[in-house]
Write an enzyme that holds these catalytic residues in place. Structure first.
Site, PDB file in Angstrom:
ATOM      1  N   HIS A 182      14.017  -6.744  -9.630  1.00 34.47           N
ATOM      2  CA  HIS A 182      13.008  -7.189 -10.808  1.00 34.47           C
ATOM      3  C   HIS A 182      13.512  -5.946 -11.879  1.00 34.47           C
ATOM      4  O   HIS A 182      12.526  -5.025 -11.896  1.00 34.47           O
ATOM      5  CB  HIS A 182      11.812  -7.072 -10.147  1.00 34.47           C
ATOM      6  CG  HIS A 182      10.656  -7.155 -11.213  1.00 34.47           C
ATOM      7  ND1 HIS A 182      10.712  -7.747 -12.401  1.00 34.47           N
ATOM      8  CD2 HIS A 182       9.309  -6.712 -10.952  1.00 34.47           C
ATOM      9  CE1 HIS A 182       9.519  -7.656 -12.842  1.00 34.47           C
ATOM     10  NE2 HIS A 182       8.481  -7.362 -12.083  1.00 34.47           N
ATOM     11  N   CYS A 221       7.518  -6.408  -0.981  1.00 34.01           N
ATOM     12  CA  CYS A 221       7.471  -5.788  -2.494  1.00 34.01           C
ATOM     13  C   CYS A 221       8.882  -6.235  -3.036  1.00 34.01           C
ATOM     14  O   CYS A 221       9.919  -6.084  -2.610  1.00 34.01           O
ATOM     15  CB  CYS A 221       7.460  -4.297  -2.470  1.00 34.01           C
ATOM     16  SG  CYS A 221       6.136  -3.632  -1.452  1.00 34.01           S
ATOM     17  N   CYS A 228       5.804  -6.568 -17.618  1.00 31.33           N
ATOM     18  CA  CYS A 228       7.154  -7.415 -16.623  1.00 31.33           C
ATOM     19  C   CYS A 228       7.435  -8.725 -17.340  1.00 31.33           C
ATOM     20  O   CYS A 228       8.116  -9.513 -16.726  1.00 31.33           O
ATOM     21  CB  CYS A 228       6.584  -7.722 -14.967  1.00 31.33           C
ATOM     22  SG  CYS A 228       6.145  -6.250 -14.335  1.00 31.33           S
ATOM     23  N   ILE A 234      12.949  -1.698  -6.931  1.00 37.56           N
ATOM     24  CA  ILE A 234      13.422  -0.877  -7.998  1.00 37.56           C
ATOM     25  C   ILE A 234      14.957  -1.533  -8.314  1.00 37.56           C
ATOM     26  O   ILE A 234      15.808  -1.366  -7.520  1.00 37.56           O
ATOM     27  CB  ILE A 234      13.172   0.486  -7.739  1.00 37.56           C
ATOM     28  CG1 ILE A 234      11.852   0.466  -7.445  1.00 37.56           C
ATOM     29  CG2 ILE A 234      14.035   1.262  -8.843  1.00 37.56           C
ATOM     30  CD1 ILE A 234      11.656   2.023  -6.813  1.00 37.56           C
TER      31      ILE A 234
HETATM   32  N1  COA Z   1      12.478  -4.963   0.087  1.00 38.02           N
HETATM   33  C1  COA Z   1      13.223  -4.315   1.258  1.00 38.02           C
HETATM   34  N2  COA Z   1      13.960  -3.636   1.476  1.00 38.02           N
HETATM   35  C2  COA Z   1      13.772  -2.482   0.739  1.00 38.02           C
HETATM   36  C3  COA Z   1      13.021  -2.803  -0.511  1.00 38.02           C
HETATM   37  C4  COA Z   1      12.369  -3.843  -0.715  1.00 38.02           C
HETATM   38  N3  COA Z   1      11.675  -4.308  -2.040  1.00 38.02           N
HETATM   39  N4  COA Z   1      13.266  -1.507  -1.280  1.00 38.02           N
HETATM   40  C5  COA Z   1      13.806  -0.894  -0.758  1.00 38.02           C
HETATM   41  N5  COA Z   1      14.300  -1.279   0.356  1.00 38.02           N
HETATM   42  C6  COA Z   1      15.168  -0.661   1.454  1.00 38.02           C
HETATM   43  C7  COA Z   1      16.359   0.206   1.042  1.00 38.02           C
HETATM   44  O1  COA Z   1      17.387  -0.785   0.919  1.00 38.02           O
HETATM   45  C8  COA Z   1      16.514   1.236   1.935  1.00 38.02           C
HETATM   46  O2  COA Z   1      17.239   0.554   3.308  1.00 38.02           O
HETATM   47  P1  COA Z   1      17.968   1.127   4.332  1.00 38.02           P
HETATM   48  O3  COA Z   1      16.865   2.488   4.768  1.00 38.02           O
HETATM   49  O4  COA Z   1      18.128   0.138   5.306  1.00 38.02           O
HETATM   50  O5  COA Z   1      19.105   1.818   3.475  1.00 38.02           O
HETATM   51  C9  COA Z   1      15.246   1.390   2.646  1.00 38.02           C
HETATM   52  O6  COA Z   1      14.264   0.329   2.031  1.00 38.02           O
HETATM   53  C10 COA Z   1      14.497   2.373   1.712  1.00 38.02           C
HETATM   54  O7  COA Z   1      14.869   2.385   0.298  1.00 38.02           O
HETATM   55  P2  COA Z   1      14.353   3.284  -0.952  1.00 38.02           P
HETATM   56  O8  COA Z   1      14.865   3.011  -2.196  1.00 38.02           O
HETATM   57  O9  COA Z   1      14.144   4.750  -0.433  1.00 38.02           O
HETATM   58  O10 COA Z   1      12.741   2.726  -0.863  1.00 38.02           O
HETATM   59  P3  COA Z   1      11.432   3.527  -1.491  1.00 38.02           P
HETATM   60  O11 COA Z   1      10.627   3.526  -0.411  1.00 38.02           O
HETATM   61  O12 COA Z   1      11.953   4.397  -2.559  1.00 38.02           O
HETATM   62  O13 COA Z   1      10.966   2.279  -2.546  1.00 38.02           O
HETATM   63  C11 COA Z   1       9.240   0.549  -2.515  1.00 38.02           C
HETATM   64  C12 COA Z   1      10.416   0.986  -1.700  1.00 38.02           C
HETATM   65  C13 COA Z   1       8.688  -0.798  -2.067  1.00 38.02           C
HETATM   66  C14 COA Z   1       8.037   1.439  -2.670  1.00 38.02           C
HETATM   67  C15 COA Z   1       9.914   0.338  -4.065  1.00 38.02           C
HETATM   68  O14 COA Z   1      10.734  -0.553  -4.035  1.00 38.02           O
HETATM   69  C16 COA Z   1       8.987  -0.238  -5.095  1.00 38.02           C
HETATM   70  O15 COA Z   1       7.761   0.553  -5.485  1.00 38.02           O
HETATM   71  N6  COA Z   1       8.796  -1.608  -5.252  1.00 38.02           N
HETATM   72  C17 COA Z   1       7.722  -2.136  -6.101  1.00 38.02           C
HETATM   73  C18 COA Z   1       8.130  -2.267  -7.518  1.00 38.02           C
HETATM   74  C19 COA Z   1       7.166  -2.714  -8.436  1.00 38.02           C
HETATM   75  O16 COA Z   1       6.051  -2.347  -8.425  1.00 38.02           O
HETATM   76  N7  COA Z   1       7.655  -3.391  -9.551  1.00 38.02           N
HETATM   77  C20 COA Z   1       6.435  -4.005 -10.586  1.00 38.02           C
HETATM   78  C21 COA Z   1       5.806  -5.124  -9.873  1.00 38.02           C
HETATM   79  S1  COA Z   1       4.742  -5.924 -10.972  1.00 38.02           S
END
Ligand code: COA
Length: 422
Positions: free
Chosen positions: A367, A242, A94, A245
């Site tokens: 991110h 979190c 990152c 993506i």
């Molecule tokens: N914060 C708030 N809402 C979020 C979000 C976040 N980070 N990510 C997705 N959403 C919302 C979407 O807008 C969607 O909303 P809706 O239902 O109202 O339309 C809902 O959550 C589902 O979205 P989706 O894309 O299906 O989420 P997901 O469950 O597939 O993914 C995480 C969510 C948190 C698992 C994913 O964003 C993730 O893995 N994040 C971490 C990434 C990471 O590790 N980066 C490196 C860091 S070192």
């Protein structure tokens, strides 16, 4: 403070650009980087001929995995018409974008190049979440990877350790989330430009439109406590702890200090630069701190001759809410165990004494891994030049800003301090 290191010659930033961040079905790495590059060129106040760019450093963690295309240096060079000049990809998970900036600084400081483009891009959203998680987990240490850790898991462990050590709890993490979501609507490039109140209204409206039971939450905290809208990802990390993506690109244009005024009367000078490395969870005595960040910060403070109190505005790597709190302490802004209290007291809000992540942070701005490092610099560029619009921090004589970028589970950390002179 005593200086141990110095740059061979000064380096200044004279342009910066960033694409809109988000999840884009119809846009790829090249589109996003080009958007950032075009803005960066247009931002050079006195103009610059793109043919004068001597070399490119391009941060990208893993387009090999995410879009099955490696070897991005020449692709970016070709994209902006810079072939046959040098173009190098940097990788530090990152922190890949910050490494591009750092290599660019060294290349100019050595006297080899005068004008360098440094940036990064990443494109995650074309894969399903499970695949993205698997791809990102390639940046864990071998020990963490074998033990099945993913990033939410690592930062869940960080949060649990922090809670145990300092007596904080989930409610304190919510303060970080609420703050990020308050800043993001003021950033037109943010992936989630909504306050938590806006998200709540949106969900109510969607329930009404679909004829479903209408949810009721007393306030933002009650919303964040609701497991139906804010489920656990890896305890105690919930969805709203979190970063998302994301896809996006960003870059800066750097020149030798003595040339800077040919391009702008408001350059930002790179006065502090630090990088550290870390071993991973198996070697950590204290899970509530990142040694690599402390090392990078020490190096950057030494080079600049500044102290943590001198930094007036800072972007820190809030890949997860707990990360922001831990970094505030590791960067020396607050004493160990005081970061969560500082956030609770509003000290890190946009109008507080130590504004942190005015862009909305990784949590809301987005991110796109390789783009994050120089996107943080982009925010500091905007702030120090007084061009941050509605999110401009209300500090007279704003002069010093900084950016902290963390790669992997603390394997690569950087800290960069910028100064606006004149
Ligand atoms: N914060 C708030 N809402 C979020 C979000 C976040 N980070 N990510 C997705 N959403 C919302 C979407 O807008 C969607 O909303 P809706 O239902 O109202 O339309 C809902 O959550 C589902 O979205 P989706 O894309 O299906 O989420 P997901 O469950 O597939 O993914 C995480 C969510 C948190 C698992 C994913 O964003 C993730 O893995 N994040 C971490 C990434 C990471 O590790 N980066 C490196 C860091 S070192």
């Amino acid at each position: 403070m005593q200086r141990k290191r110095k740059l061979g010659r000064g380096v200044a930033i004279v342009g910066a650009g960033m694409s809109k961040f988000g999840m884009f079905r119809d846009r790829d790495t090249k589109d996003l980087f080009l958007e950032a590059f075009n803005e960066a060129m247009a931002s050079v106040d006195k103009g610059m001929d793109p043919n004068d760019i001597d070399a490119i450093y391009f941060g990208n963690f893993s387009n090999d995995f995410f879009v099955h295309q490696a070897h991005w240096g020449p692709i970016i060079s070709d994209l902006i018409g810079n072939v046959p000049k040098a173009s190098t990809r940097t990788e530090g998970a990152c922190a890949s974008g910050a490494l591009a900036l750092r290599e660019g600084v060294f290349a100019i400081a050595s006297g080899f190049y005068d004008i360098v483009l440094a940036g990064g891009a990443e494109q995650l959203s074309k894969l399903p979440t499970e695949k993205v998680t698997e791809g990102l987990a390639l940046a864990t240490s071998p020990y963490e990877g074998k033990a099945g850790f993913t990033f939410p898991g690592v930062f869940g462990a960080t949060a649990s350790a922090y809670f145990k050590k300092y007596g904080a709890n989930r409610e304190h993490l919510m303060n970080v989330t609420i703050k990020s979501h308050n800043n993001a609507p003021l950033n037109p490039k943010a992936q989630f430009p909504q306050s938590i109140s806006d998200v709540m209204k949106d969900k109510v409206q969607r329930a009404i439109d679909k004829g479903k039971p209408v949810p009721v939450w007393k306030d933002e905290r009650e919303f964040l406590r609701d497991p139906l809208v804010n489920p656990v990802v890896a305890w105690p990390m919930h969805l709203f702890d979190c970063s998302p993506i994301s896809d996006g690109g960003s870059c800066v244009i750097m020149v030798a200090e003595e040339l800077a005024r040919n391009f702008t009367d408001a350059p930002l000078h790179v006065i502090g630069l630090g990088q550290g490395s870390g071993s991973g969870l198996h070697a950590k005595e204290d899970l509530a701190s990142f040694e690599a960040t402390k090392y990078a910060a020490r190096e950057a403070y030494e080079l600049s001759g500044l102290r943590p109190d001198d930094v007036q505005v800072c972007e820190v790597h809030d890949c997860f809410s707990i990360a922001e709190i831990v970094h505030l302490e590791d960067l020396g802004f607050f004493a160990p165990g005081q970061g969560y209290k500082a956030v609770e007291e509003g000290l890190t809000q946009r109008d507080g004494p130590k504004p942190i992540n005015t862009s909305g942070g990784l949590k809301c701005k987005g991110h796109p891994i390789g783009a994050t490092g120089t996107a943080q610099i982009y925010e500091i560029w905007k702030q120090l030049r007084g061009e941050a619009g509605e999110r401009q921090v209300p500090i007279d004589s704003l002069r010093i800003g900084a950016a902290h970028n963390l790669g992997g589970t603390g394997g690569t950390c950087t800290f960069t301090i910028l100064e606006r002179r004149g």
